[in-house]
Write a protein that holds these residues in place. Structure first.
Motif, PDB file in Angstrom:
ATOM      1  N   MET A   1       0.858  -1.209   0.000  1.00 29.83           N
ATOM      2  CA  MET A   1       0.000   0.000   0.000  1.00 29.83           C
ATOM      3  C   MET A   1       0.882   1.242   0.000  1.00 29.83           C
ATOM      4  N   ASN A   2       0.466   2.239  -0.733  1.00 33.04           N
ATOM      5  CA  ASN A   2       1.207   3.505  -0.780  1.00 33.04           C
ATOM      6  C   ASN A   2       1.092   4.228   0.564  1.00 33.04           C
ATOM      7  N   THR A   3       1.927   5.221   0.747  1.00 29.36           N
ATOM      8  CA  THR A   3       1.868   6.037   1.958  1.00 29.36           C
ATOM      9  C   THR A   3       0.511   6.722   2.056  1.00 29.36           C
ATOM     10  N   ILE A   4      -0.056   6.666   3.238  1.00 32.61           N
ATOM     11  CA  ILE A   4      -1.389   7.226   3.472  1.00 32.61           C
ATOM     12  C   ILE A   4      -1.357   8.752   3.383  1.00 32.61           C
ATOM     13  N   THR A   5      -2.346   9.340   2.743  1.00 27.45           N
ATOM     14  CA  THR A   5      -2.499  10.804   2.730  1.00 27.45           C
ATOM     15  C   THR A   5      -3.436  11.216   3.869  1.00 27.45           C
ATOM     16  N   PRO A   6      -2.947  11.980   4.832  1.00 22.74           N
ATOM     17  CA  PRO A   6      -3.810  12.351   5.963  1.00 22.74           C
ATOM     18  C   PRO A   6      -5.012  13.196   5.532  1.00 22.74           C
ATOM     19  N   VAL A   7      -6.057  13.138   6.326  1.00 23.10           N
ATOM     20  CA  VAL A   7      -7.210  14.014   6.147  1.00 23.10           C
ATOM     21  C   VAL A   7      -6.770  15.443   6.495  1.00 23.10           C
ATOM     22  N   ASP A   8      -7.172  16.403   5.683  1.00 25.92           N
ATOM     23  CA  ASP A   8      -6.801  17.798   5.948  1.00 25.92           C
ATOM     24  C   ASP A   8      -7.832  18.410   6.899  1.00 25.92           C
ATOM     25  N   THR A   9      -7.650  18.136   8.193  1.00 20.75           N
ATOM     26  CA  THR A   9      -8.663  18.573   9.180  1.00 20.75           C
ATOM     27  C   THR A   9      -8.586  20.077   9.458  1.00 20.75           C
ATOM     28  N   VAL A  10      -7.374  20.566   9.694  1.00 20.43           N
ATOM     29  CA  VAL A  10      -7.170  21.989  10.028  1.00 20.43           C
ATOM     30  C   VAL A  10      -5.995  22.475   9.192  1.00 20.43           C
ATOM     31  N   SER A  11      -6.153  23.560   8.458  1.00 17.91           N
ATOM     32  CA  SER A  11      -5.011  24.023   7.676  1.00 17.91           C
ATOM     33  C   SER A  11      -4.971  25.539   7.559  1.00 17.91           C
ATOM     34  N   PHE A  12      -3.776  26.052   7.245  1.00 16.83           N
ATOM     35  CA  PHE A  12      -3.543  27.485   7.032  1.00 16.83           C
ATOM     36  C   PHE A  12      -2.821  27.624   5.709  1.00 16.83           C
ATOM     37  N   ASP A  13      -3.399  28.418   4.805  1.00 19.44           N
ATOM     38  CA  ASP A  13      -2.835  28.513   3.446  1.00 19.44           C
ATOM     39  C   ASP A  13      -1.969  29.742   3.264  1.00 19.44           C
ATOM     40  N   ALA A 174      -5.210   6.116  17.234  1.00 15.19           N
ATOM     41  CA  ALA A 174      -5.536   4.683  17.202  1.00 15.19           C
ATOM     42  C   ALA A 174      -5.400   4.107  15.796  1.00 15.19           C
ATOM     43  N   LEU A 175      -5.724   4.883  14.790  1.00 15.38           N
ATOM     44  CA  LEU A 175      -5.649   4.354  13.419  1.00 15.38           C
ATOM     45  C   LEU A 175      -4.241   4.457  12.830  1.00 15.38           C
ATOM     46  N   ALA A 176      -3.383   5.245  13.412  1.00 15.26           N
ATOM     47  CA  ALA A 176      -2.026   5.388  12.860  1.00 15.26           C
ATOM     48  C   ALA A 176      -1.298   4.051  12.784  1.00 15.26           C
ATOM     49  N   PRO A 177      -1.308   3.222  13.846  1.00 13.95           N
ATOM     50  CA  PRO A 177      -0.667   1.901  13.726  1.00 13.95           C
ATOM     51  C   PRO A 177      -1.294   1.028  12.643  1.00 13.95           C
ATOM     52  N   ILE A 178      -2.590   1.206  12.442  1.00 14.37           N
ATOM     53  CA  ILE A 178      -3.283   0.435  11.397  1.00 14.37           C
ATOM     54  C   ILE A 178      -2.823   0.898  10.020  1.00 14.37           C
ATOM     55  N   TYR A 179      -2.695   2.195   9.846  1.00 13.80           N
ATOM     56  CA  TYR A 179      -2.219   2.723   8.568  1.00 13.80           C
ATOM     57  C   TYR A 179      -0.785   2.263   8.292  1.00 13.80           C
ATOM     58  N   VAL A 180       0.062   2.321   9.315  1.00 17.83           N
ATOM     59  CA  VAL A 180       1.463   1.928   9.108  1.00 17.83           C
ATOM     60  C   VAL A 180       1.552   0.425   8.833  1.00 17.83           C
ATOM     61  N   LEU A 209     -11.005   5.238   6.458  1.00 21.84           N
ATOM     62  CA  LEU A 209     -10.368   3.960   6.134  1.00 21.84           C
ATOM     63  C   LEU A 209     -10.675   3.537   4.698  1.00 21.84           C
ATOM     64  N   ARG A 210     -11.894   3.743   4.263  1.00 26.84           N
ATOM     65  CA  ARG A 210     -12.218   3.391   2.868  1.00 26.84           C
ATOM     66  C   ARG A 210     -11.464   4.291   1.902  1.00 26.84           C
ATOM     67  N   GLU A 211     -11.349   5.568   2.234  1.00 26.54           N
ATOM     68  CA  GLU A 211     -10.576   6.479   1.380  1.00 26.54           C
ATOM     69  C   GLU A 211      -9.123   6.008   1.261  1.00 26.54           C
ATOM     70  N   ALA A 212      -8.632   5.392   2.378  1.00 25.19           N
ATOM     71  CA  ALA A 212      -7.225   4.959   2.411  1.00 25.19           C
ATOM     72  C   ALA A 212      -7.051   3.546   1.865  1.00 25.19           C
ATOM     73  N   GLY A 213      -8.161   2.868   1.580  1.00 30.19           N
ATOM     74  CA  GLY A 213      -8.067   1.504   1.045  1.00 30.19           C
ATOM     75  C   GLY A 213      -7.853   0.442   2.105  1.00 30.19           C
ATOM     76  N   VAL A 214      -8.184   0.776   3.365  1.00 31.11           N
ATOM     77  CA  VAL A 214      -8.045  -0.204   4.448  1.00 31.11           C
ATOM     78  C   VAL A 214      -9.410  -0.877   4.661  1.00 31.11           C
ATOM     79  N   PRO A 215      -9.462  -2.219   4.634  1.00 34.11           N
ATOM     80  CA  PRO A 215     -10.756  -2.899   4.831  1.00 34.11           C
ATOM     81  C   PRO A 215     -11.384  -2.528   6.166  1.00 34.11           C
TER      82      PRO A 215
END
Ligand SMILES: CSC[C@H]1O[C@H](OP(=O)(O)O)[C@H](O)[C@@H]1O
Length: 349
Positions: A1-13, A174-180, A209-215
């Motif tokens: 699996m490719n590196t996970i792209t985080p959700v952009d929850t809070v950002s400053f442009d 909690a999901l970070a270990p699952i993503y890694v 998880l579905r966006e990231a391709g994790v069952p």
């Protein structure tokens, strides 16, 4: 699996602060421009941005928003008074997640120690918020790497609420270990408790998880016991909103019950969180303030009445899992095992 792209929850442009409005997930992905501290307070209180680390970063930008409009000619003491007023205001948005007050205190202290003018104070608050976001994002990757080692060989894990990328500004807790683990090629299915009443598990965990391709398999909260009894999961992993000095853990309501179920089925119960969620100033779980939320969240869903209108409702947003039920606490500095006191002290040193 490719590196996970985080959700952009809070950002400053570079100009504006924006949030992903999580109340609209999974059906809509809408970004909100937040223009002042009052809008940030509302967003945190309404869970448009949610999850301990994410609300900490959001509040940090909210602190800057609260003073960015001040005239550079304003005497510095008056500007500093405005910072303190805004810090106190935002800290009152939600009581349980320690990251809210921790992030505000960290950024205010950094800014108040910088320069002598109002202009320097304003810039320092923005710099502190940006740095906090960077630090917290890196923290989630380290939580993932430490935690993934605990999931080796498992084919299923159970989670409660959302402690994923959407609860942070990175991979999650909690999901970070699952993503890694997934990035490392491990086939891992997540059983996600829907998590009444606001359904962060069904709405947000399943979505990311579905966006990231994790069952992922969504279950109702009442199904967790059967999932464990049928051997569909080999561990439980959850996030945290405040970890007391003795290892008691405040997390989304229902977590305590899941911990008891894990113990009854001989499953490890892992808690994942940044060291910023550890609060050595709170001696034990009995001293953690639990947010009480409105009845409407329980009696209504999607505008549909689910219980007699006006009926008495008990709606604590969190509960406390005693340290004795926690197998290990996964942080960016490593994994802490019981007895928690010394280990928590060490990672906070
Ligand atoms: C990584 S912290 C996530 C934590 O926050 C959630 O609460 P809420 O959705 O009310 O902000 C839940 O307790 C998660 O475990």
């Amino acid at each position: 699996m490719n590196t996970i792209t985080p959700v952009d929850t809070v950002s400053f442009d570079g100009r504006e602060v924006s949030l992903l409005d999580q109340t609209l997930l999974p059906g809509q992905q809408v970004r909100l421009i937040i223009e002042d501290a009052a809008q940030m307070h509302e967003a945190i209180g309404m869970l448009r941005v949610r999850g301990a680390p994410a609300i900490g970063v959001a509040a940090a930008f909210g602190l800057w928003l609260g003073v960015r409009g001040l005239s550079d000619d304003l005497p510095r003491p008056e500007a500093e008074a405005k910072v303190e007023e805004t810090r106190t205001y935002l800290a009152g948005a939600r009581p349980t997640a320690v990251n809210l007050s921790w992030a505000l205190d960290r950024c205010a202290a950094q800014a108040l120690a910088t320069g002598s003018s109002t202009a320097q104070l304003k810039q320092a608050l923005l710099d502190a918020a940006i740095q906090l976001r960077t630090d917290e994002e890196a923290t989630t990757r380290l939580i993932g790497e430490h935690g993934a080692d605990l999931l080796t060989g498992l084919s299923g894990v159970l989670t409660h609420c959302n402690a994923g990328s959407a609860a942070t500004v990175g991979l999650g807790t909690a999901l970070a270990p699952i993503y890694v683990a997934s990035e490392r090629g491990q086939a891992l299915r997540v059983f996600a408790d829907e998590t009444r009443p606001l359904l962060q598990g069904a709405r947000i965990t399943a979505w990311e998880l579905r966006e990231a391709g994790v069952p992922v398999t969504v279950i109702t909260d009442s199904m967790a016991a059967v999932v464990m009894r049928q051997g569909l999961v080999g561990a439980v992993i959850v996030g945290c909103d405040r970890v007391a000095a003795n290892g008691d853990v405040a997390n989304k309501i229902g977590t305590y019950g899941v911990a008891l179920l894990a113990r009854a089925h001989g499953l490890p119960f892992y808690v994942a969180g940044p060291t910023s969620t550890i609060d050595l100033g709170t001696p034990d779980g009995d001293h953690i303030e639990i947010e009480q939320r409105g009845a409407h969240e329980v009696t209504h869903h999607g505008g549909v009445l689910m219980a007699p209108d006006g009926v008495d409702v008990f709606n604590p947003a969190f509960d406390v899992t005693p340290a004795e039920y926690v197998t290990a606490i996964i942080t960016e500095k490593g994994i802490i095992y019981p007895p928690y006191g010394p280990g928590l002290q060490a990672v906070k040193a």
